[in-house]
Design a protein around this motif. Structure first.
Motif, PDB file in Angstrom:
ATOM      1  N   ALA A 196       0.877  -1.233   0.049  1.00 55.15           N
ATOM      2  CA  ALA A 196       0.146  -0.034   0.014  1.00 55.15           C
ATOM      3  C   ALA A 196       0.868   1.312  -0.155  1.00 55.15           C
ATOM      4  N   LYS A 197       1.893   1.291   0.831  1.00 54.90           N
ATOM      5  CA  LYS A 197       2.922   2.468   0.779  1.00 54.90           C
ATOM      6  C   LYS A 197       3.570   2.688  -0.626  1.00 54.90           C
ATOM      7  N   ALA A 198       3.743   1.430  -1.155  1.00 56.59           N
ATOM      8  CA  ALA A 198       4.505   1.753  -2.526  1.00 56.59           C
ATOM      9  C   ALA A 198       3.771   2.106  -3.485  1.00 56.59           C
ATOM     10  N   PHE A 199       2.188   1.669  -3.469  1.00 58.00           N
ATOM     11  CA  PHE A 199       1.413   2.132  -4.303  1.00 58.00           C
ATOM     12  C   PHE A 199       0.853   3.477  -4.233  1.00 58.00           C
ATOM     13  N   ARG A 200       0.884   4.095  -2.827  1.00 54.32           N
ATOM     14  CA  ARG A 200       0.571   5.466  -2.385  1.00 54.32           C
ATOM     15  C   ARG A 200       1.818   6.474  -3.367  1.00 54.32           C
ATOM     16  N   GLU A 201       3.064   5.993  -2.966  1.00 57.34           N
ATOM     17  CA  GLU A 201       3.976   6.657  -3.485  1.00 57.34           C
ATOM     18  C   GLU A 201       3.991   6.694  -5.078  1.00 57.34           C
ATOM     19  N   ALA A 202       3.560   5.656  -5.741  1.00 50.33           N
ATOM     20  CA  ALA A 202       3.358   5.630  -7.262  1.00 50.33           C
ATOM     21  C   ALA A 202       2.289   6.690  -7.812  1.00 50.33           C
ATOM     22  N   PHE A 203       1.103   6.546  -6.955  1.00 50.22           N
ATOM     23  CA  PHE A 203       0.219   7.617  -7.072  1.00 50.22           C
ATOM     24  C   PHE A 203       0.522   9.059  -6.878  1.00 50.22           C
ATOM     25  N   LYS A 204       1.365   9.094  -5.800  1.00 50.46           N
ATOM     26  CA  LYS A 204       1.753  10.765  -5.556  1.00 50.46           C
ATOM     27  C   LYS A 204       2.626  11.301  -6.767  1.00 50.46           C
ATOM     28  N   HIS A 205       3.511  10.142  -7.446  1.00 50.71           N
ATOM     29  CA  HIS A 205       4.413  10.637  -8.515  1.00 50.71           C
ATOM     30  C   HIS A 205       3.811  10.961  -9.642  1.00 50.71           C
ATOM     31  N   ASN A 206       2.739  10.307  -9.866  1.00 52.08           N
ATOM     32  CA  ASN A 206       1.991  10.150 -11.142  1.00 52.08           C
ATOM     33  C   ASN A 206       0.465  10.117 -10.708  1.00 52.08           C
ATOM     34  N   PRO A 207      -0.188  11.100 -10.332  1.00 50.52           N
ATOM     35  CA  PRO A 207      -1.620  11.057 -10.096  1.00 50.52           C
ATOM     36  C   PRO A 207      -2.573  10.562 -11.269  1.00 50.52           C
ATOM     37  N   LYS A 208      -2.208  10.482 -12.474  1.00 45.53           N
ATOM     38  CA  LYS A 208      -3.121  10.065 -13.494  1.00 45.53           C
ATOM     39  C   LYS A 208      -2.905   8.519 -13.571  1.00 45.53           C
ATOM     40  N   ASP A 209      -2.215   7.840 -12.909  1.00 44.62           N
ATOM     41  CA  ASP A 209      -2.062   6.406 -12.924  1.00 44.62           C
ATOM     42  C   ASP A 209      -2.809   5.671 -12.316  1.00 44.62           C
ATOM     43  N   LYS A 210      -4.301   5.300 -12.891  1.00 43.22           N
ATOM     44  CA  LYS A 210      -5.243   4.818 -12.438  1.00 43.22           C
ATOM     45  C   LYS A 210      -5.096   3.241 -12.026  1.00 43.22           C
ATOM     46  N   ARG A 211      -4.046   2.724 -12.379  1.00 46.11           N
ATOM     47  CA  ARG A 211      -3.690   1.304 -11.816  1.00 46.11           C
ATOM     48  C   ARG A 211      -3.198   1.502 -10.196  1.00 46.11           C
ATOM     49  N   SER A 212      -2.141   2.480  -9.996  1.00 46.94           N
ATOM     50  CA  SER A 212      -1.904   2.587  -8.663  1.00 46.94           C
ATOM     51  C   SER A 212      -2.993   3.101  -7.771  1.00 46.94           C
ATOM     52  N   LYS A 213      -3.934   3.895  -8.374  1.00 44.03           N
ATOM     53  CA  LYS A 213      -5.069   4.370  -7.477  1.00 44.03           C
ATOM     54  C   LYS A 213      -6.093   3.216  -7.083  1.00 44.03           C
ATOM     55  N   ASN A 214      -6.330   2.430  -8.191  1.00 44.96           N
ATOM     56  CA  ASN A 214      -7.135   1.182  -7.897  1.00 44.96           C
ATOM     57  C   ASN A 214      -6.318   0.143  -6.853  1.00 44.96           C
ATOM     58  N   MET A 215      -5.206  -0.090  -7.073  1.00 44.30           N
ATOM     59  CA  MET A 215      -4.688  -0.905  -6.143  1.00 44.30           C
ATOM     60  C   MET A 215      -4.707  -0.459  -4.552  1.00 44.30           C
ATOM     61  N   LEU A 216      -4.449   0.862  -4.363  1.00 44.31           N
ATOM     62  CA  LEU A 216      -4.310   1.515  -3.323  1.00 44.31           C
ATOM     63  C   LEU A 216      -5.741   1.460  -2.576  1.00 44.31           C
ATOM     64  N   GLU A 217      -6.868   1.714  -3.412  1.00 41.71           N
ATOM     65  CA  GLU A 217      -8.222   1.586  -2.847  1.00 41.71           C
ATOM     66  C   GLU A 217      -8.572   0.278  -2.634  1.00 41.71           C
ATOM     67  N   MET A 218      -8.170  -0.859  -3.204  1.00 43.83           N
ATOM     68  CA  MET A 218      -8.379  -2.115  -2.954  1.00 43.83           C
ATOM     69  C   MET A 218      -7.868  -2.470  -1.409  1.00 43.83           C
ATOM     70  N   LEU A 219      -6.463  -2.197  -1.446  1.00 41.26           N
ATOM     71  CA  LEU A 219      -5.696  -2.457  -0.055  1.00 41.26           C
ATOM     72  C   LEU A 219      -6.177  -1.723   1.052  1.00 41.26           C
ATOM     73  N   THR A 220      -6.602  -0.384   0.656  1.00 38.59           N
ATOM     74  CA  THR A 220      -6.976   0.321   2.063  1.00 38.59           C
ATOM     75  C   THR A 220      -8.331   0.023   2.529  1.00 38.59           C
ATOM     76  N   ASP A 221      -9.266  -0.778   1.836  1.00 40.81           N
ATOM     77  CA  ASP A 221     -10.444  -1.172   2.222  1.00 40.81           C
ATOM     78  C   ASP A 221     -10.312  -2.054   3.290  1.00 40.81           C
ATOM     79  N   VAL A 222      -9.001  -2.570   3.472  1.00 35.90           N
ATOM     80  CA  VAL A 222      -8.886  -3.668   4.406  1.00 35.90           C
ATOM     81  C   VAL A 222      -8.730  -3.003   5.810  1.00 35.90           C
ATOM     82  N   PRO A 223      -9.393  -3.266   6.849  1.00 38.32           N
ATOM     83  CA  PRO A 223      -8.988  -2.559   8.056  1.00 38.32           C
ATOM     84  C   PRO A 223      -7.608  -2.751   8.422  1.00 38.32           C
ATOM     85  N   GLY A 224      -6.861  -1.744   8.938  1.00 38.91           N
ATOM     86  CA  GLY A 224      -5.682  -1.611   9.726  1.00 38.91           C
ATOM     87  C   GLY A 224      -4.551  -1.392   8.692  1.00 38.91           C
ATOM     88  N   ILE A 225      -4.823  -1.234   7.511  1.00 40.56           N
ATOM     89  CA  ILE A 225      -3.976  -0.679   6.565  1.00 40.56           C
ATOM     90  C   ILE A 225      -4.058   0.853   6.115  1.00 40.56           C
TER      91      ILE A 225
END
Length: 225
Positions: A196-225
């Motif tokens: 999740a941290k890596a995908f967050r960094e990827a999205f920060k450096h490229n906000p247009k990258d929908k892949r990173s955004k989707n992966m981050l949303e999927m992971l952060t839906d899980v409690p505790g992340i």
């Protein structure tokens, strides 16, 4: 002498009529070669000229003339190999590039193109071997780290991918692609918080990258992340 002149006449005839600059430069080299057909540097310069103007097939024929004069010069095999690679004639590219590293085992560019040629042929082990050789002989060439990581990910060697990507990110910390691949590697190791941290960094450096955004949303839906 006559054979060289005939060859040069045929090569010059293949220059597009509108390319006057190329024709002028080529004719200057032609004059030198008519006087001295054994002039390696003129053949080599002529081949480089054709290659730079996109006349790839013609450049190969000219490089071979240079190669007859200096058959043990690795860089000429390298240039022919690159020309074949540009034409997507991978078997011929591999043959010439292998000839180059047989003469000079540390020729980084030959290993670089062999890595790609074998990758496109589906030969993962050979591809990875040559990318590793690039890393050893020319560690400043960072692009191979991306391809090594991709290879490791495809083969589910996730820890190896993490190791390569972490080295890359030390010198290229703003690479969204590297962060995204690192997230994939961590996911493969079930290290979801780090992913999740890596995908967050990827999205920060490229906000247009929908892949990173989707992966981050999927992971952060899980409690505790």
């Amino acid at each position: 002498m006559k054979i060289a002149q005939t060859f040069l006449t045929g090569v010059l005839a293949q220059i597009p009529p509108g390319n006057k600059k190329l024709k002028s430069l080529a004719m200057d080299l032609e004059k030198r070669l008519k006087k001295n057909p054994g002039d390696f540097w003129s053949w080599d310069s002529l081949a480089n000229l054709y290659f730079s103007k996109g006349l790839i097939l013609q450049s190969i024929d000219i490089y071979r003339k240079a190669l007859k004069i200096k058959p043990d010069l690795a860089v000429v095999h390298l240039r022919i190999g690159i020309a074949y690679y540009r034409l997507a004639r991978l078997d011929e590219a591999i043959r010439e590039l292998e000839a180059a590293i047989k003469i000079d085992p540390d020729l980084a560019m030959a290993h670089y193109y062999l890595g790609f040629a074998y990758y496109h042929k589906g030969h993962a082990d050979q591809s990875l071997h040559h990318f590793q050789r690039v890393k050893e002989t020319s560690p400043e060439t960072r692009i191979v780290y991306y391809h090594m990581a991709e290879d490791y990910l495809q083969r589910r060697r996730f820890q190896d991918a993490v190791d390569v990507l972490e080295k890359l990110l030390k010198t290229s910390p703003s690479s969204a692609t590297a962060w995204y691949k690192l997230g994939q590697a961590y996911l493969g190791l079930y290290r979801n918080m780090e992913a999740a941290k890596a995908f967050r960094e990827a999205f920060k450096h490229n906000p247009k990258d929908k892949r990173s955004k989707n992966m981050l949303e999927m992971l952060t839906d899980v409690p505790g992340i």
